[in-house]
Design a protein around this motif. Structure first.
Motif, mmCIF file in Angstrom:
data_model
loop_
_atom_site.group_PDB
_atom_site.id
_atom_site.type_symbol
_atom_site.label_atom_id
_atom_site.label_comp_id
_atom_site.label_asym_id
_atom_site.label_seq_id
_atom_site.Cartn_x
_atom_site.Cartn_y
_atom_site.Cartn_z
ATOM 1 N N VAL A 49 0.974 -1.316 -0.018
ATOM 2 C CA VAL A 49 0.033 -0.235 0.012
ATOM 3 C C VAL A 49 1.130 1.214 0.056
ATOM 4 O O VAL A 49 0.699 2.362 -0.584
ATOM 5 C CB VAL A 49 -0.961 -0.118 1.311
ATOM 6 C CG1 VAL A 49 -1.712 1.264 1.272
ATOM 7 C CG2 VAL A 49 -2.058 -0.903 1.137
ATOM 8 N N ASP A 66 -10.014 7.030 -2.821
ATOM 9 C CA ASP A 66 -10.053 5.551 -2.913
ATOM 10 C C ASP A 66 -9.032 4.981 -3.902
ATOM 11 O O ASP A 66 -9.275 3.554 -3.927
ATOM 12 C CB ASP A 66 -11.275 5.014 -2.976
ATOM 13 C CG ASP A 66 -12.004 5.276 -4.212
ATOM 14 O OD1 ASP A 66 -11.562 5.901 -5.256
ATOM 15 O OD2 ASP A 66 -13.006 4.558 -4.499
ATOM 16 N N ALA A 69 -6.747 2.297 -2.553
ATOM 17 C CA ALA A 69 -7.380 0.940 -2.239
ATOM 18 C C ALA A 69 -7.699 0.311 -3.515
ATOM 19 O O ALA A 69 -7.525 -1.074 -3.695
ATOM 20 C CB ALA A 69 -8.548 1.337 -1.694
#
Length: 227
Positions: A49, A66, A69
């Motif tokens: 990440v 987002d 993600a």
């Protein structure tokens, strides 16, 4: 005397055919970023990440909302497909080296820049398990899910020490195929070892503060015999 050997996974103990590199690059490029080879190399071995966030930014894309993600989801999908198409295998001599170390009473832990949901299927595909006793492959597996920050922070090494009952960081050897593997070993105060089974050349690894540069994890038992 070495009591614990902490080993990276992909590129160090496991041959995944470079799938992690490709999956990371493709997912970030699909998000609109340009991925420079040096940037990709710099962030390999770190928490994925964190790697995605930085590669997006370096590639000219704001990692807002987002996007990180969704890019991480794409990374996992690419990696899952790659492992389906070309299942990972243990690097030559690694399983024997791990068994040798454990037979000597040395604990062996795997550490990785993957989270649990990526690492566990990879280990399952190899039939590798973690736990006490000869029925298991290694003594512990530590992922980025277990720590507040991944490499080059030393936390996975400290967590491996906790899991394996190692009390003195000077009795720990850390080995990996990326720059951040070597850095995390040194940041922990452990014996720091770079191995040449990944994508990083000898000169790049040797430029880091290290104790050994080895051709493979398979060479570690011999090195320990000579210490």
């Amino acid at each position: 005397m070495i009591a614990l050997v902490a080993l990276d996974m992909a590129g160090t103990t496991i041959d995944d055919g470079g799938a992690v590199y490709r999956a990371l690059q493709h997912s970030v490029e699909e998000a609109g970023a340009t991925v420079a080879a040096d940037d990709l190399q710099r962030w390999m071995g770190t928490d994925k990440v964190e790697a995605i966030t930085n590669l997006l930014r370096l590639g000219g894309v704001d990692p807002a909302g987002d996007l990180v993600a969704s890019t991480f989801d794409a990374f996992r999908a690419h990696l899952r497909q790659a492992y389906h198409d070309e299942p990972p295998v243990a690097l030559p001599g690694v399983a024997d080296a791990i068994a040798d170390l454990r037979a000597r009473g040395i604990k062996v832990a795997l550490t990785t820049g993957f989270s649990d949901d990526v690492a566990e299927p990879l280990l399952d595909s190899l039939g590798w398990t973690a736990g006490d006793g000869p029925d298991h492959t290694v003594d512990a597996v530590i992922t980025t899910s277990d720590v507040p920050a991944g490499r080059p922070a030393p936390y996975m090494i400290f967590r491996a020490m906790e899991a394996c009952g190692a009390h003195d960081v000077r009795s720990v050897l850390v080995a990996g195929d990326t720059v951040v593997d070597v850095q995390s070993g040194r940041n922990a105060g452990a014996v720091a070892v770079g191995v040449l089974t990944g994508k990083v050349d000898r000169a790049t690894l040797a430029a880091e503060d290290h104790d050994y540069i080895l051709d493979s994890v398979a060479d570690i038992p011999t090195v320990l015999t000579q210490r």
